[in-house]
Design an enzyme around this catalytic site. Structure first.
Site, PDB file in Angstrom:
ATOM      1  N   ARG A  24       0.815  -1.220   0.000  1.00 37.94           N
ATOM      2  CA  ARG A  24       0.000   0.000   0.000  1.00 37.94           C
ATOM      3  C   ARG A  24       0.843   1.263   0.000  1.00 37.94           C
ATOM      4  O   ARG A  24       0.375   2.342  -0.326  1.00 37.94           O
ATOM      5  CB  ARG A  24      -0.910   0.036   1.228  1.00 37.94           C
ATOM      6  CG  ARG A  24      -1.880  -1.119   1.310  1.00 37.94           C
ATOM      7  CD  ARG A  24      -2.545  -1.169   2.655  1.00 37.94           C
ATOM      8  NE  ARG A  24      -1.531  -1.429   3.678  1.00 37.94           N
ATOM      9  CZ  ARG A  24      -1.723  -1.292   4.986  1.00 37.94           C
ATOM     10  NH1 ARG A  24      -2.885  -0.868   5.437  1.00 37.94           N
ATOM     11  NH2 ARG A  24      -0.760  -1.574   5.836  1.00 37.94           N
ATOM     12  N   GLN A  48       3.766  26.084  16.813  1.00 36.19           N
ATOM     13  CA  GLN A  48       3.188  26.337  15.491  1.00 36.19           C
ATOM     14  C   GLN A  48       3.738  25.340  14.481  1.00 36.19           C
ATOM     15  O   GLN A  48       4.930  25.020  14.512  1.00 36.19           O
ATOM     16  CB  GLN A  48       3.507  27.745  14.990  1.00 36.19           C
ATOM     17  CG  GLN A  48       2.722  28.835  15.629  1.00 36.19           C
ATOM     18  CD  GLN A  48       3.006  30.204  15.001  1.00 36.19           C
ATOM     19  OE1 GLN A  48       3.918  30.381  14.201  1.00 36.19           O
ATOM     20  NE2 GLN A  48       2.208  31.187  15.374  1.00 36.19           N
ATOM     21  N   ASP A  49       2.870  24.861  13.601  1.00 34.10           N
ATOM     22  CA  ASP A  49       3.273  24.029  12.471  1.00 34.10           C
ATOM     23  C   ASP A  49       2.963  24.793  11.192  1.00 34.10           C
ATOM     24  O   ASP A  49       1.921  25.449  11.086  1.00 34.10           O
ATOM     25  CB  ASP A  49       2.496  22.715  12.440  1.00 34.10           C
ATOM     26  CG  ASP A  49       2.967  21.714  13.480  1.00 34.10           C
ATOM     27  OD1 ASP A  49       3.875  22.025  14.264  1.00 34.10           O
ATOM     28  OD2 ASP A  49       2.410  20.602  13.505  1.00 34.10           O
ATOM     29  N   ARG A  60      15.079  28.697  -0.491  1.00 30.38           N
ATOM     30  CA  ARG A  60      14.494  29.474   0.604  1.00 30.38           C
ATOM     31  C   ARG A  60      15.540  29.581   1.703  1.00 30.38           C
ATOM     32  O   ARG A  60      16.016  28.595   2.224  1.00 30.38           O
ATOM     33  CB  ARG A  60      13.234  28.794   1.131  1.00 30.38           C
ATOM     34  CG  ARG A  60      12.108  28.719   0.100  1.00 30.38           C
ATOM     35  CD  ARG A  60      10.890  28.036   0.698  1.00 30.38           C
ATOM     36  NE  ARG A  60       9.851  27.822  -0.286  1.00 30.38           N
ATOM     37  CZ  ARG A  60       8.763  28.568  -0.416  1.00 30.38           C
ATOM     38  NH1 ARG A  60       8.580  29.598   0.393  1.00 30.38           N
ATOM     39  NH2 ARG A  60       7.861  28.282  -1.323  1.00 30.38           N
ATOM     40  N   HIS A  63      17.486  31.803   6.759  1.00 29.81           N
ATOM     41  CA  HIS A  63      16.626  32.533   7.684  1.00 29.81           C
ATOM     42  C   HIS A  63      16.935  32.181   9.132  1.00 29.81           C
ATOM     43  O   HIS A  63      17.298  31.051   9.436  1.00 29.81           O
ATOM     44  CB  HIS A  63      15.153  32.202   7.422  1.00 29.81           C
ATOM     45  CG  HIS A  63      14.716  32.505   6.028  1.00 29.81           C
ATOM     46  ND1 HIS A  63      13.750  31.788   5.379  1.00 29.81           N
ATOM     47  CD2 HIS A  63      15.110  33.456   5.144  1.00 29.81           C
ATOM     48  CE1 HIS A  63      13.552  32.282   4.164  1.00 29.81           C
ATOM     49  NE2 HIS A  63      14.384  33.287   3.997  1.00 29.81           N
ATOM     50  N   LYS A  72      13.471  24.944  15.635  1.00 27.26           N
ATOM     51  CA  LYS A  72      12.479  24.350  14.750  1.00 27.26           C
ATOM     52  C   LYS A  72      12.832  22.923  14.386  1.00 27.26           C
ATOM     53  O   LYS A  72      14.004  22.530  14.401  1.00 27.26           O
ATOM     54  CB  LYS A  72      12.272  25.187  13.502  1.00 27.26           C
ATOM     55  CG  LYS A  72      13.485  25.403  12.638  1.00 27.26           C
ATOM     56  CD  LYS A  72      13.146  26.242  11.408  1.00 27.26           C
ATOM     57  CE  LYS A  72      13.917  27.516  11.378  1.00 27.26           C
ATOM     58  NZ  LYS A  72      13.686  28.318  10.191  1.00 27.26           N
ATOM     59  N   HIS A 119      18.836  28.774   8.781  1.00 28.56           N
ATOM     60  CA  HIS A 119      18.349  27.597   8.071  1.00 28.56           C
ATOM     61  C   HIS A 119      17.921  27.988   6.661  1.00 28.56           C
ATOM     62  O   HIS A 119      17.388  29.075   6.444  1.00 28.56           O
ATOM     63  CB  HIS A 119      17.146  26.998   8.822  1.00 28.56           C
ATOM     64  CG  HIS A 119      16.505  25.881   8.079  1.00 28.56           C
ATOM     65  ND1 HIS A 119      15.338  26.041   7.368  1.00 28.56           N
ATOM     66  CD2 HIS A 119      16.889  24.595   7.913  1.00 28.56           C
ATOM     67  CE1 HIS A 119      15.031  24.882   6.800  1.00 28.56           C
ATOM     68  NE2 HIS A 119      15.952  24.001   7.110  1.00 28.56           N
ATOM     69  N   TYR A 132       7.403  22.547   8.990  1.00 33.44           N
ATOM     70  CA  TYR A 132       8.170  23.189  10.063  1.00 33.44           C
ATOM     71  C   TYR A 132       7.346  23.127  11.336  1.00 33.44           C
ATOM     72  O   TYR A 132       6.149  23.397  11.313  1.00 33.44           O
ATOM     73  CB  TYR A 132       8.400  24.680   9.777  1.00 33.44           C
ATOM     74  CG  TYR A 132       8.916  25.013   8.422  1.00 33.44           C
ATOM     75  CD1 TYR A 132      10.273  25.234   8.221  1.00 33.44           C
ATOM     76  CD2 TYR A 132       8.050  25.138   7.345  1.00 33.44           C
ATOM     77  CE1 TYR A 132      10.733  25.565   6.958  1.00 33.44           C
ATOM     78  CE2 TYR A 132       8.518  25.458   6.084  1.00 33.44           C
ATOM     79  CZ  TYR A 132       9.866  25.675   5.903  1.00 33.44           C
ATOM     80  OH  TYR A 132      10.330  25.997   4.668  1.00 33.44           O
ATOM     81  N   ASP A 143      12.411  38.667  11.810  1.00 31.19           N
ATOM     82  CA  ASP A 143      13.015  37.904  10.718  1.00 31.19           C
ATOM     83  C   ASP A 143      14.375  38.477  10.339  1.00 31.19           C
ATOM     84  O   ASP A 143      14.534  39.683  10.187  1.00 31.19           O
ATOM     85  CB  ASP A 143      12.114  37.922   9.482  1.00 31.19           C
ATOM     86  CG  ASP A 143      10.873  37.074   9.642  1.00 31.19           C
ATOM     87  OD1 ASP A 143      10.794  36.291  10.601  1.00 31.19           O
ATOM     88  OD2 ASP A 143       9.973  37.198   8.792  1.00 31.19           O
TER      89      ASP A 143
END
Length: 183
Positions: A24, A48-49, A60, A63, A72, A119, A132, A143
């Site tokens: 499967r 937070q996700d 990306r 950061h 994270k 990251h 994340y 940021d």
């Protein structure tokens, strides 16, 4: 699930699940509070996700967050990415250390990125979904972005960069960020 300390980054871990595969597909646990706790992390600290989707060549990062920083857990749930962590904690024994990972939907491995580390990642497949889990609510005012192509870092991105955000394209060098943090 197995937890392995990342030697290049003090306090970073790689969490590797044990997939159970059959005709499967597969099933695996991608987060286990007991395993997280076993390496000294508080599983309840993650608040937070989020998920991002990128196409091949998208980059990306790099950061991080100012202030208290942000720890994270990062996992590629679909596709494959080249993942990068850079230690920017001046008091760390691995200060300026770099670690590289190929994270994929096949393995479902998760990297724990300690607060104070930068990251970033590049999508290696036509579609990559990255999940994340962060340890404090996101505040855009905190940021910080570092140029992904900074020659001082010389990160070996595996593909030509096809796209980045305007923020990532205009990011300052590592030296500029460190100077600002010290000042």
């Amino acid at each position: 699930m197995k937890a392995t300390q990342v030697p290049e980054i003090a306090g970073a871990y790689l969490f590797e699940p044990t997939p159970h595969a059959d005709e499967r597909g597969f099933f695996c646990r991608t987060f286990d509070a007991e395993v997280v706790r076993s390496v000294g992390l508080d599983p309840a600290a993650f608040v937070q996700d989020s998920v991002s989707r990128s196409v091949r060549g998208v980059l990306r990062g790099l950061h991080l967050r100012s202030g208290a920083g942000e720890a994270k857990l990062v996992r590629c749930s679909y596709g494959e990415i080249f993942d990068v962590v850079v230690d920017l904690r001046a008091d760390s024994p691995t200060y300026l250390g770099q670690a590289f990972f190929e994270l994929s939907g096949r393995t479902q491995a998760t990297v724990y990125v300690p607060a104070g580390c930068a990251h970033g990642f590049q999508s290696l497949t036509e579609t990559s979904d990255v999940s994340y889990r962060i340890d404090r609510p996101h505040d855009p005012a905190e940021d910080v972005t570092i140029a992904f192509d900074d020659p001082e870092l010389a990160i070996p991105w595996p593909l030509p960069v096809t796209s980045t955000s305007a923020r990532d394209r205009g990011a300052p060098s590592l030296a500029e960020v460190l100077k600002h943090r010290e000042g």
